[in-house]
Every structure is written in C-alpha cells, then in structure tokens.
Scaffold this active site. Structure first.
Site, PDB file in Angstrom:
ATOM      1  N   CYS A 165      39.358 -19.513  27.231  1.00 27.07           N
ATOM      2  CA  CYS A 165      38.528 -19.346  28.425  1.00 27.07           C
ATOM      3  C   CYS A 165      38.343 -17.874  28.790  1.00 27.07           C
ATOM      4  CB  CYS A 165      39.146 -20.108  29.596  1.00 27.07           C
ATOM      5  SG  CYS A 165      38.328 -19.746  31.152  1.00 27.07           S
ATOM      6  N   CYS A 200      34.695 -19.125  28.361  1.00 26.51           N
ATOM      7  CA  CYS A 200      33.972 -19.198  29.636  1.00 26.51           C
ATOM      8  C   CYS A 200      33.677 -17.844  30.293  1.00 26.51           C
ATOM      9  CB  CYS A 200      34.769 -20.021  30.650  1.00 26.51           C
ATOM     10  SG  CYS A 200      35.664 -21.389  29.949  1.00 26.51           S
ATOM     11  N   LYS A 241      31.514 -15.397  28.215  1.00 24.91           N
ATOM     12  CA  LYS A 241      30.217 -16.086  28.101  1.00 24.91           C
ATOM     13  C   LYS A 241      29.403 -15.911  29.380  1.00 24.91           C
ATOM     14  CE  LYS A 241      29.707 -19.735  29.783  1.00 24.91           C
ATOM     15  NZ  LYS A 241      30.161 -21.045  29.358  1.00 24.91           N
ATOM     16  N   TYR A 255      27.188 -27.724  24.418  1.00 22.66           N
ATOM     17  CA  TYR A 255      27.322 -26.643  25.399  1.00 22.66           C
ATOM     18  C   TYR A 255      27.160 -25.255  24.759  1.00 22.66           C
ATOM     19  CZ  TYR A 255      29.874 -29.489  28.960  1.00 22.66           C
ATOM     20  OH  TYR A 255      30.256 -30.391  29.918  1.00 22.66           O
ATOM     21  N   GLU A 312      24.059 -22.714  25.354  1.00 24.83           N
ATOM     22  CA  GLU A 312      24.314 -21.524  26.174  1.00 24.83           C
ATOM     23  C   GLU A 312      24.020 -20.246  25.390  1.00 24.83           C
ATOM     24  OE1 GLU A 312      27.599 -23.306  29.314  1.00 24.83           O
ATOM     25  OE2 GLU A 312      28.335 -22.086  27.670  1.00 24.83           O
ATOM     26  N   HIS A 336      17.788 -25.577  55.504  1.00 22.17           N
ATOM     27  CA  HIS A 336      16.411 -25.200  55.230  1.00 22.17           C
ATOM     28  C   HIS A 336      16.224 -23.694  55.349  1.00 22.17           C
ATOM     29  CE1 HIS A 336      12.146 -25.881  54.905  1.00 22.17           C
ATOM     30  NE2 HIS A 336      11.952 -25.099  55.946  1.00 22.17           N
ATOM     31  N   GLU A 371      18.127 -28.880  49.684  1.00 21.86           N
ATOM     32  CA  GLU A 371      17.802 -29.829  50.758  1.00 21.86           C
ATOM     33  C   GLU A 371      17.136 -31.085  50.193  1.00 21.86           C
ATOM     34  OE1 GLU A 371      14.701 -28.589  53.661  1.00 21.86           O
ATOM     35  OE2 GLU A 371      14.489 -26.837  52.384  1.00 21.86           O
TER      36      GLU A 371
HETATM   37  P1  NDP Z   1      30.001 -30.020  21.785  1.00 27.31           P
HETATM   38  O1  NDP Z   1      30.831 -31.175  21.464  1.00 27.31           O
HETATM   39  O2  NDP Z   1      29.469 -29.829  23.158  1.00 27.31           O
HETATM   40  O3  NDP Z   1      28.761 -29.963  20.798  1.00 27.31           O
HETATM   41  C1  NDP Z   1      28.910 -30.020  19.415  1.00 27.31           C
HETATM   42  C2  NDP Z   1      27.525 -30.115  18.811  1.00 27.31           C
HETATM   43  O4  NDP Z   1      27.621 -30.057  17.410  1.00 27.31           O
HETATM   44  C3  NDP Z   1      26.844 -31.428  19.173  1.00 27.31           C
HETATM   45  O5  NDP Z   1      25.486 -31.158  19.402  1.00 27.31           O
HETATM   46  C4  NDP Z   1      27.042 -32.251  17.905  1.00 27.31           C
HETATM   47  O6  NDP Z   1      26.033 -33.195  17.710  1.00 27.31           O
HETATM   48  C5  NDP Z   1      26.948 -31.180  16.854  1.00 27.31           C
HETATM   49  N1  NDP Z   1      27.656 -31.522  15.617  1.00 27.31           N
HETATM   50  C6  NDP Z   1      28.946 -31.903  15.480  1.00 27.31           C
HETATM   51  N2  NDP Z   1      29.236 -32.091  14.189  1.00 27.31           N
HETATM   52  C7  NDP Z   1      28.114 -31.839  13.489  1.00 27.31           C
HETATM   53  C8  NDP Z   1      27.777 -31.891  12.123  1.00 27.31           C
HETATM   54  N3  NDP Z   1      28.672 -32.229  11.204  1.00 27.31           N
HETATM   55  N4  NDP Z   1      26.523 -31.561  11.759  1.00 27.31           N
HETATM   56  C9  NDP Z   1      25.613 -31.221  12.683  1.00 27.31           C
HETATM   57  N5  NDP Z   1      25.863 -31.162  13.994  1.00 27.31           N
HETATM   58  C10 NDP Z   1      27.103 -31.483  14.401  1.00 27.31           C
HETATM   59  O7  NDP Z   1      30.852 -28.772  21.290  1.00 27.31           O
HETATM   60  P2  NDP Z   1      30.719 -27.233  21.536  1.00 27.31           P
HETATM   61  O8  NDP Z   1      31.240 -26.619  20.293  1.00 27.31           O
HETATM   62  O9  NDP Z   1      29.363 -26.844  21.998  1.00 27.31           O
HETATM   63  O10 NDP Z   1      31.721 -26.995  22.720  1.00 27.31           O
HETATM   64  C11 NDP Z   1      33.088 -27.447  22.617  1.00 27.31           C
HETATM   65  C12 NDP Z   1      33.596 -27.877  23.960  1.00 27.31           C
HETATM   66  O11 NDP Z   1      33.834 -26.738  24.765  1.00 27.31           O
HETATM   67  C13 NDP Z   1      32.632 -28.750  24.753  1.00 27.31           C
HETATM   68  O12 NDP Z   1      32.829 -30.094  24.492  1.00 27.31           O
HETATM   69  C14 NDP Z   1      32.934 -28.406  26.171  1.00 27.31           C
HETATM   70  O13 NDP Z   1      33.854 -29.325  26.666  1.00 27.31           O
HETATM   71  C15 NDP Z   1      33.561 -27.013  26.102  1.00 27.31           C
HETATM   72  N6  NDP Z   1      32.634 -26.023  26.654  1.00 27.31           N
HETATM   73  C16 NDP Z   1      32.305 -26.082  27.957  1.00 27.31           C
HETATM   74  C17 NDP Z   1      31.435 -25.180  28.512  1.00 27.31           C
HETATM   75  C18 NDP Z   1      31.081 -25.275  29.954  1.00 27.31           C
HETATM   76  O14 NDP Z   1      31.791 -25.935  30.687  1.00 27.31           O
HETATM   77  N7  NDP Z   1      29.994 -24.670  30.386  1.00 27.31           N
HETATM   78  C19 NDP Z   1      30.833 -24.122  27.712  1.00 27.31           C
HETATM   79  C20 NDP Z   1      31.228 -24.155  26.339  1.00 27.31           C
HETATM   80  C21 NDP Z   1      32.091 -25.080  25.844  1.00 27.31           C
HETATM   81  P3  NDP Z   1      26.020 -34.623  18.445  1.00 27.31           P
HETATM   82  O15 NDP Z   1      25.699 -34.345  19.867  1.00 27.31           O
HETATM   83  O16 NDP Z   1      24.942 -35.354  17.737  1.00 27.31           O
HETATM   84  O17 NDP Z   1      27.379 -35.211  18.245  1.00 27.31           O
END
Ligand code: NDP
Length: 464
Positions: A43, A48, A51, A180, A184, A439, A444
């Site tokens: 984080c 976080c 980022k 995410y 982002e 407002h 709102e």
């Molecule tokens: P996510 O789980 O959010 O996203 C992973 C992405 O990768 C999904 O779109 C998934 O597709 C895709 N994917 C997974 N495996 C494959 C594959 N073999 N081939 C192609 N595409 C694939 O993970 P992130 O890495 O983005 O983030 C990790 C975690 O970190 C998040 O779950 C979140 O909890 C946390 N995080 C939170 C943030 C916040 O609160 N703002 C910011 C950044 C991270 P599909 O959807 O189809 O499964």
C-alpha cells in the site's frame, strides 16, 4: 511451560502486519516484526499511496484544459517525470519512517530481513542466520503481481511494481487486464500524455462492478483517447529491432509500445516461506487458509491481509489485524466483518461503490428498484467538458433497504466512504428521501431521486 524469545513474531511489515505488531507491543507483549523490503508494504511503498500521487499528477492536464472556460489562461505546460518520481519517493520515505517509528515507540523489535518458518514456533532470520522462537506467529506477507509466466515474452513486461520507478515516461504503453490496477494505470499514463491501450479478455472492464459503472467508465475512457480492446489477450510480447516492444494479440493485431504492463491479478507471497515446515495449510492459489478469526489450521499461527486472499484491500488487512488483537490479546473473539465494504477505483472519472451491483441484487431478490441519474456535473458547464456523472441506487422493493450505491464522477471515492456508513447502518430508501439535500452539489442527486427509473422483477426489467 515452554518459554519463547517472543510472544508474537510478525512476518511482513505491510498494513496488516505493522498494525498487529504495533498494537500487540503496545499491550506489553514482546513482539518482533520482520520485513524483507520496506516497511509500509504494498500500500505505502508500491500501491495505493504512490498510485494516488500519480493520479493527482495525471489529473492536471485536464485541470489546465478546464481552467480556460473559467477565464484562466494557463499557457504552455510541460510535465517532468523525474520530478514526480523524486517527490513521490521522498513522500514514501517519510511514510515508511512513520511506520517504523510507530513500531519502535510501541517497543517492537524491528528486523530488516526476510524471515522464514523452520518449525512450528521457530523462525529463521535470513540476514543473520539466527533462529528465534515465538509463542504465536502472524503471517502478513501480502501478495505480488502475477508475472503471467505462461506468456511468451512476459519477462519484457512490467508490473505495477516497476511502473513506480520507470526511468523514462513511455511514449506509448499497452496494459493487459481489466481490473483495478489496469484501469487506474491506463488513466494515469493517459493523463500524463502517454498513448495508452488497454487489452482485456472479457466483454467489459471491471468485471465485478455494476454494469452502469463498467459501461460508463469504458465510454469515458475512450472519449478521452484511451484505446480499449475487449475480448482479447496477448499471444506474445517481443522486442522489436528498434528496441520498442511488439505485443501480438491472439486475434493477430500487433501493438507497438515502449512498455507493456501486465495487471492480471496478484498472488499470495507464500513461496519459500517454510509454511509446510510448520504444517500450515494452503489453498489452490497458494493463499493461507484461515478460519473466521484469521487462525490457520495450526493453533498458534495466524495469517491476515492479502496473503489470505479474502479481500485484497488495505483497510481490510488493518481491520483483520485489529480483530486479531481483540481475539488473541484482549480476550474478545472478533471475526473480521467483510460485508458491505465501500471501495473506489481511482480511474478518471473515479468510481465509488458500496454494496450490491444491480446484476447481483436482481439475482438475490425477487424485485429491486433502480434509481439512476446521469448528468453533467456543474463544473463541466463552464469548462465545456462533456463527461457525465452517473449515480445509481439499488433498492430491495420488499423492505426498501438500500442494497447498493454506485457512483461515477468527481469525488466518487470520497462519497463512497460516507455512503458506506449509511449502508452499514441499514438505511432504507425512505431514509435517503427524508435527508435534506446539500445544495449545490452533485451528491444531492442521491437524496432527490424519488421515483425509480425502473424495476427488475424476477430478473426481468420492467418500467415502474
Ligand atoms: P483484479 O483482480 O482487479 O483484476 C485482474 C484482471 O486481470 C481482471 O480483469 C482479470 O480478468 C484479468 N486476468 C486475470 N487473469 C488473466 C489471464 N490469465 N489472462 C487475461 N486476463 C486475466 O486485480 P488487479 O491486479 O487489478 O488488482 C489486485 C487487487 O488489488 C484487486 O483485487 C484489488 O482488491 C486491489 N486493488 C485495489 C485498488 C483500490 O482499492 N483502488 C487499486 C489497486 C488494486 P477477469 O475480470 O475476466 O477475471
């Protein structure tokens, strides 16, 4: 009775580990905490916090454009990547210092080393080769980006880890993933002037979110100039003769970029940790399996945060740490509450959400009401920006309970925090209706949508 070097040994100095270590030490327990990289964990060090600083940096390009409609002449602007990196690094170092100071003030032993289990109560400090013992062990080692080793050329790609330290801002980037991190970073790079392409395997980005948020963000990102390719994955990534990267998609299209970033989920950091020597059971993805109180199958070994792959969010790890302290050291067994977690995606526009998506609520309830508004935020009137704000409330018709609220637009993350309280308190739509509006604000709208836009009955959309 056996005697140990420590009451508690924490492996991992991220959000969860530091909170648990600091609180336990504050209660007079003899605590050690070991971290192999930097205190603060994902984080603070490469997640976080940096980022969000990058998000702020990337928003200025639009702020400068918006200023003109309000009479400001900003003039030519330039962006310097090394300045951003240096200032970000300074801030991260300051925060890391605070984490260390908190542990130190509480009386914990801070160990700058990798630590591995070599027995049920024995921990090896790799930097010194010394083995220490602890009555209880807490594993809070987090996770790391999935390197996606099955992809030919994966070693040429970066993950979010490297994105925070690139020597040069790329001219063009291709990002794989639709979660995410992918979303982002696509917005960050685009805002900093990088030609950005997102490649996602599914039909729409942000698969676990409400459909309106997913479609709304997709449209807004494309209107800004981010290219989004859905239903696609990489075939391979190669180095082109000119030193740039060539990503070939399964469908045959070739994308040329200076960096290719993989944001395909994160995996638990359990490899080589010696968990098998202590008899700790792992799940299919290598995550540590825990019970409702974050306890593993070994009575005195606990685990929390991303390494348990419950909900990968910083506040959740911190909450789990506080529950661990209550359970183990305050004689108040408390299991973490993972229900109704408000969350934000720091895309541009931002998404803030709490509770059920329309699609999930429609499956779980016989009839739901959807209150939906899509409008141009006031600031956009003079700036001329066409971006829309979307607000959506999902209500259970049966008892009028608000099941979910989903927002896309300026400050959606900030709003989600306040809405999280309302939903946690079990508010009904009638509570929203009798709340006076503030407002003029965009928010709102949340308390002035009196008639449902439509209902969903037995999975079918019907007009109200
Ligand atoms: P996510 O789980 O959010 O996203 C992973 C992405 O990768 C999904 O779109 C998934 O597709 C895709 N994917 C997974 N495996 C494959 C594959 N073999 N081939 C192609 N595409 C694939 O993970 P992130 O890495 O983005 O983030 C990790 C975690 O970190 C998040 O779950 C979140 O909890 C946390 N995080 C939170 C943030 C916040 O609160 N703002 C910011 C950044 C991270 P599909 O959807 O189809 O499964």
């Amino acid at each position: 009775m056996a005697s140990y070097d420590y009451d508690l040994f924490v492996i991992g100095g991220g959000s969860g580990g530091v909170r648990a270590g600091r609180l336990a030490a504050g209660l007079g327990k003899k605590v050690a905490i070991a971290e192999e990289y930097r205190y603060g964990g994902t984080c603070v060090i490469r997640g976080c916090v940096p980022k969000k600083l990058f998000v702020y940096a990337s928003q200025f390009s639009e702020h400068f454009e918006d200023a003109a409609g309000y009479g400001w002449n900003v003039g030519d602007s330039t962006f310097d990547w090394p300045t951003l990196i240096a200032n970000k690094d300074k801030e991260i170092a300051r925060l890391e210092g605070l984490y260390r100071k908190g542990l130190d003030n509480a009386g914990a032993d801070i160990i700058d080393s990798r630590a591995e289990l070599v027995g049920p109560h024995e921990i090896l400090i790799k930097a010194t080769g010394k083995t220490v013992t602890a009555e209880r062990i807490l594993v809070a080692v987090g996770g790391r980006p999935n390197p996606h080793k099955s992809l030919p050329g994966y070693e040429l790609c970066i993950s979010s880890n490297e994105a925070f330290h690139l020597e040069k801002l790329p001219k063009a980037i291709v990002i794989a993933g639709g979660g995410y991190i992918a979303v982002e970073f696509a917005n960050i790079f685009h805002g900093l002037g990088v030609e950005t392409t997102l490649v996602y395997r599914g039909s729409e980005i942000l698969s676990r979110f409400d459909g309106d948020m997913r479609r709304g963000l997709h449209k807004a990102m494309e209107e800004k100039g981010i290219r989004i390719i859905c239903h696609e994955v990489f075939e391979n990534v190669e180095k082109a003769p000119d030193g740039r990267l060539k990503a070939t998609l399964k469908g045959g299209e070739i994308l040329i970029a200076d960096q290719v970033m993989l944001a395909l989920g994160r995996m638990p950091n359990t490899e080589g940790l010696g968990l098998e020597k202590a008899g700790v059971e792992l799940g299919k993805k290598g995550e540590i399996l825990v019970d409702d109180y974050s306890c593993t199958n070994v009575e005195h070994i606990y685990a929390l945060g991303d390494v348990t792959d419950r909900v990968q969010l910083t506040p959740v790890a911190i909450h789990e740490a506080m529950c661990f302290i209550d359970t183990v050291y305050r004689d108040k067994p408390t299991s973490p509450d993972h229900d109704l977690i408000a969350t934000a995606v720091f895309s541009q526009p931002e998404i803030g959400t709490v509770g059920m998506a329309e699609e999930d609520a429609a499956k779980a309830h016989e009839e739901i009401e959807i209150y939906r508004a899509e409008f141009r935020p006031m600031k956009a009137t003079l700036s001329g920006r066409t971006e829309k704000m979307i607000m959506k409330i999902v209500v259970n018709s049966g008892d009028r309970k608000v099941l979910g609220v989903h927002l896309m637009g300026p400050d959606a993350g900030e709003l989600a925090q306040a809405l999280g309280i309302a939903l946690k308190a079990g508010c009904t739509k009638d509570d929203f209706d009798r709340t006076m509006a503030v407002h003029p604000t965009a928010a709102e709208e949340l308390v002035t949508m009196y008639q449902p836009s439509y209902r969903v009955r037995n999975g079918e959309r019907v007009q109200s």
